[in-house]
Scaffold this motif. Structure first.
Motif, short mmCIF file in Angstrom:
data_model
loop_
_atom_site.label_atom_id
_atom_site.label_comp_id
_atom_site.label_asym_id
_atom_site.label_seq_id
_atom_site.Cartn_x
_atom_site.Cartn_y
_atom_site.Cartn_z
N GLY A 82 3.61 35.93 -36.96
CA GLY A 82 4.83 35.21 -36.18
C GLY A 82 4.79 35.53 -34.77
O GLY A 82 4.29 36.33 -34.35
N MET A 83 5.23 34.31 -34.08
CA MET A 83 4.97 34.17 -32.68
C MET A 83 6.34 33.97 -31.83
O MET A 83 7.30 33.02 -32.32
CB MET A 83 4.05 33.29 -32.23
CG MET A 83 3.72 33.37 -30.74
SD MET A 83 2.14 34.13 -30.35
CE MET A 83 2.06 33.86 -28.80
N SER A 90 13.13 27.22 -30.02
CA SER A 90 14.17 26.81 -31.00
C SER A 90 14.39 25.30 -31.03
O SER A 90 14.19 24.80 -29.96
CB SER A 90 15.77 27.59 -30.68
OG SER A 90 16.22 27.37 -29.63
N PHE A 102 14.59 27.44 -40.92
CA PHE A 102 13.37 26.59 -40.81
C PHE A 102 12.25 27.66 -41.02
O PHE A 102 11.11 27.22 -41.36
CB PHE A 102 13.33 25.99 -39.21
CG PHE A 102 12.04 24.89 -39.03
CD1 PHE A 102 12.36 23.52 -39.41
CD2 PHE A 102 10.97 25.44 -39.02
CE1 PHE A 102 11.50 22.86 -39.46
CE2 PHE A 102 9.87 24.50 -38.89
CZ PHE A 102 10.30 22.89 -39.30
N GLY A 103 12.51 29.10 -40.51
CA GLY A 103 11.41 30.24 -40.72
C GLY A 103 11.25 30.21 -42.18
O GLY A 103 9.91 30.68 -42.51
N ARG A 151 14.19 33.35 -36.44
CA ARG A 151 13.48 32.41 -37.29
C ARG A 151 12.16 32.86 -37.55
O ARG A 151 11.76 32.69 -38.90
CB ARG A 151 13.15 31.07 -36.49
CG ARG A 151 12.60 30.10 -36.95
CD ARG A 151 12.40 28.78 -36.06
NE ARG A 151 11.40 29.12 -34.99
CZ ARG A 151 11.37 28.11 -33.91
NH1 ARG A 151 11.87 27.04 -34.02
NH2 ARG A 151 10.38 28.46 -33.12
N THR A 152 11.61 33.57 -36.68
CA THR A 152 10.33 34.27 -36.97
C THR A 152 10.29 35.42 -38.01
O THR A 152 9.31 35.36 -38.79
CB THR A 152 9.46 34.74 -35.58
OG1 THR A 152 9.58 33.96 -34.41
CG2 THR A 152 8.14 35.11 -35.77
N SER A 155 10.50 34.01 -41.58
CA SER A 155 8.86 33.61 -42.26
C SER A 155 8.19 34.91 -42.50
O SER A 155 7.33 34.55 -43.51
CB SER A 155 8.42 32.75 -41.23
OG SER A 155 7.75 33.66 -40.33
N TYR B 161 6.81 24.12 -29.82
CA TYR B 161 7.29 23.65 -30.76
C TYR B 161 6.28 23.53 -31.72
O TYR B 161 6.40 24.12 -33.27
CB TYR B 161 7.69 22.38 -30.77
CG TYR B 161 9.01 22.33 -30.09
CD1 TYR B 161 9.58 23.48 -29.34
CD2 TYR B 161 9.76 21.06 -29.85
CE1 TYR B 161 10.86 23.55 -28.53
CE2 TYR B 161 10.83 20.95 -29.07
CZ TYR B 161 11.52 22.22 -28.66
OH TYR B 161 12.74 22.05 -27.71
N GLU B 163 2.99 25.14 -31.66
CA GLU B 163 2.66 26.58 -32.11
C GLU B 163 3.50 27.21 -32.77
O GLU B 163 3.09 27.96 -34.01
CB GLU B 163 2.17 27.29 -30.96
CG GLU B 163 1.20 26.57 -29.96
CD GLU B 163 0.67 27.32 -28.76
OE1 GLU B 163 1.46 28.04 -28.15
OE2 GLU B 163 -0.40 27.09 -28.46
N SER B 164 4.74 27.12 -32.89
CA SER B 164 5.90 27.89 -33.67
C SER B 164 5.48 27.31 -35.15
O SER B 164 5.50 28.09 -36.01
CB SER B 164 7.07 27.50 -33.36
OG SER B 164 7.55 28.01 -32.06
N THR B 167 2.55 29.10 -36.82
CA THR B 167 2.66 30.35 -37.03
C THR B 167 3.92 30.81 -37.93
O THR B 167 4.16 31.53 -38.58
CB THR B 167 3.18 31.13 -35.87
OG1 THR B 167 4.31 30.70 -35.18
CG2 THR B 167 2.07 31.34 -34.73
N LEU B 168 4.57 29.26 -38.32
CA LEU B 168 5.72 29.45 -39.50
C LEU B 168 4.90 29.15 -40.71
O LEU B 168 5.77 29.09 -41.77
CB LEU B 168 6.83 28.93 -39.13
CG LEU B 168 7.74 29.23 -37.83
CD1 LEU B 168 8.67 28.18 -37.49
CD2 LEU B 168 8.29 30.70 -38.25
#
Lengths: 266, 262
Positions: A82-83, A90, A102-103, A151-152, A155, B161, B163-164, B167-168
């Motif tokens: 996760g990043m 967001s 959303f995660g 969020r991260t 996940s 956005y 890249e998120s 990684t999600l």
């Protein structure tokens, strides 16, 4: 120390657009990180620490070398890493709670009901229940970063990669979030790599500080901060300030020497 | 009082802005009326606003202007939607796959600099003077512009956005549907609004060259009898339709993307 993340002989070179000049960003570099460890990457600006972290995150490709996570060879990004970015990542079209939820969106290991529970859990952890229905352009920068962190975490990554997440925040908000992150770290025990150029932030949060050289990045020194100042003391704000400052000065000295080298080569 | 209206870069109350807007219209109409009724310019060239207003009513009561409007609006929307359904997916592909962009971009850049009115004779040779050639003119005028605008909107979605999303655990398709499209949508809708405005320009050209119905045709045929008030009323009608459409788009935009309000 078990080798949860293992970086072996990774190199990275950037080429100018005309393909004539090369910039070595990362030299053959090896590094191991234990499960549950909080590692801070420190180094002069532009040294390649962010590049290395992005390579670990699968967002950039190394030229050579390998990275393994719990023994699995990694290539490309996935949910295991996760990043959290420095800029606010967001989603503006979603409300705070939906952003955090959303995660969980692409998790197949939990049911829909569990996703709601997980969302509530992290909403609570970052203290954003009161802002559940706010769109993210109406909350502060600090809150947006908390949304991104929650969020991260929602996940459920194996490791958390944070790229100067508090870099754009004011000093008070930053300090608040640093302590909040220490609390989260204590309860979650999430393996974390955290890139910063703020030496005090590094000492405050780290189990271990890895100091990089000027570009191309190689490891200059690794410091086991827990051996100098116990994590408990740092969390409770009861750290021996003498030790804190002498450690800070020691690190600054190394970074300054590296920074001078960069300036001389430019 | 007046001084408070002219504070450097200051905001004004919404009500004051509306009043000032109306004042602008009235000011313009007054100047127009004074010039037209002074007798300096002959009424065949510049009728008074009242004469134009009367002509406006006559257009509807005597010349069935409403059906011309329906025909023109129908053409504009048909051609516009035809542009949208092809340009949006292609624009998305262009910004997603570099190869698609590399193939299409130079070609489209060339095409979109071709003046559309110059293509009208060619299109008439190809499609005759029926509906097809008019739709083709409108489509040519908007499609190539729109495709580049859509590609640009999607390119400007922040890398973080995307890249998120990776990684999600999102797949490429999921990133497209759940992140890129919602992120780019407000700008896309704005560009659709602007493109729809261009459609009206090309419509009049198409209807003047070859048509037996529509607002453009009406204006052009009245010109022959120097019915200046009717011609001006026709032009104003286009302005009103344009303004209403634009406001409808803005209203929908504000409702759909209320999160952009600060």
């Amino acid at each position: 120390m078990d080798k949860f993340i293992k970086v072996t002989d990774v190199t990275k070179t950037y080429w100018s657009e005309d393909g004539k000049t090369e910039t070595k960003v990362v030299l053959p570099l090896s590094l191991t990180i234990a499960e549950g460890e909080m590692v801070m990457f420190l180094g002069p600006s532009g040294c390649g620490k962010t590049t290395l972290m992005r390579i670990i995150g699968g967002l950039e490709k190394q030229d050579q070398g390998s990275i393994t996570l719990a023994g699995d060879l990694l290539a490309g990004p996935d949910r295991r890493r996760g990043m959290v970015f420095q800029s606010y990542s967001s989603f503006p079209w979603l409300r705070v709670r939906d952003n955090i939820k959303f995660g969980t969106r692409y998790r197949k290991d939990v049911s829909a009901a569990e996703k709601e529970e997980i969302t509530d859990h992290y909403m609570d952890m970052v203290g954003l229940f009161a802002y559940s229905d706010f769109y993210t352009n109406r909350i502060s920068g600090g809150m947006r970063q908390r949304v991104a962190i929650a969020r991260t975490l929602a996940s459920s990554p194996d490791i958390l990669l944070m790229d100067e997440p508090f870099g754009a925040l004011d000093a008070q908000t930053r300090e608040h979030l640093q302590f909040q992150l220490m609390d989260i770290n204590k309860s979650e025990k999430k393996t974390t790599i955290f890139v910063t150029h703020d030496v005090e932030e590094a000492i405050l949060l780290a189990d271990r500080v890895v100091i990089f050289s000027a570009r191309p990045a190689r490891v200059v020194k690794e410091i086991d901060v827990n051996a100098v100042i116990p994590a408990e003391d740092r969390r409770n704000n009861t750290a021996d300030m003498q030790k804190f400052f002498s450690l800070r000065n020691e690190i600054l000295k190394i970074i300054r020497a590296e920074y001078r080298q960069t300036m001389e080569t430019i | 009082m007046i001084k408070s209206l002219f504070v450097f870069r200051d905001a004004l109350p919404r009500k004051t802005e509306i009043i000032l807007g109306i004042f602008g219209f009235i000011f313009f109409l007054t100047i127009w009326h004074m010039t037209a009724s002074s007798g300096v310019i002959r009424p065949e060239f510049l009728p008074t606003p009242f004469a134009v207003a009367q002509a406006f009513v006559r257009l509807f009561t005597e010349r069935d202007f409403a059906s011309d409007i329906i025909v023109s609006v129908g053409r504009v929307w048909f051609a516009f939607l035809l542009s949208v359904v092809i340009a949006v997916p292609l624009g998305l592909m262009m910004s997603t796959y570099r190869a698609v962009g590399a193939i299409l971009e130079p070609f489209i850049d060339f095409l979109r600099y071709l003046p559309v009115p110059a293509l009208v004779p060619l299109l008439v040779i190809w499609f005759g003077v029926g509906e097809t050639s008019k739709i083709a003119v409108l489509w040519m005028g908007t499609f190539f512009q729109l495709i580049l605008l859509i590609a640009d909107d999607t390119k400007r979605v922040p890398t973080e956005y995307i890249e998120s999303g990776h990684t999600l655990g999102a797949s490429n398709g999921q990133i497209m549907r759940h992140i890129i499209i919602p992120a780019a949508l407000p700008n896309m809708i704005d560009n659709l609004r602007i493109t729809l405005g261009w459609c009206w320009t090309y419509l009049i050209i198409a209807e003047i060259v070859a048509a037996n119905s529509g607002i453009g045709h009406m204006i052009w045929s009245l010109r022959r009898f120097v019915k200046t008030p009717e011609v001006m009323a026709g032009i104003i009608a286009i302005g009103i339709i344009g303004l209403l459409t634009d406001q409808a788009f803005r209203f929908a935009h504000a409702r759909l993307f209320s999160y952009q309000r600060r």
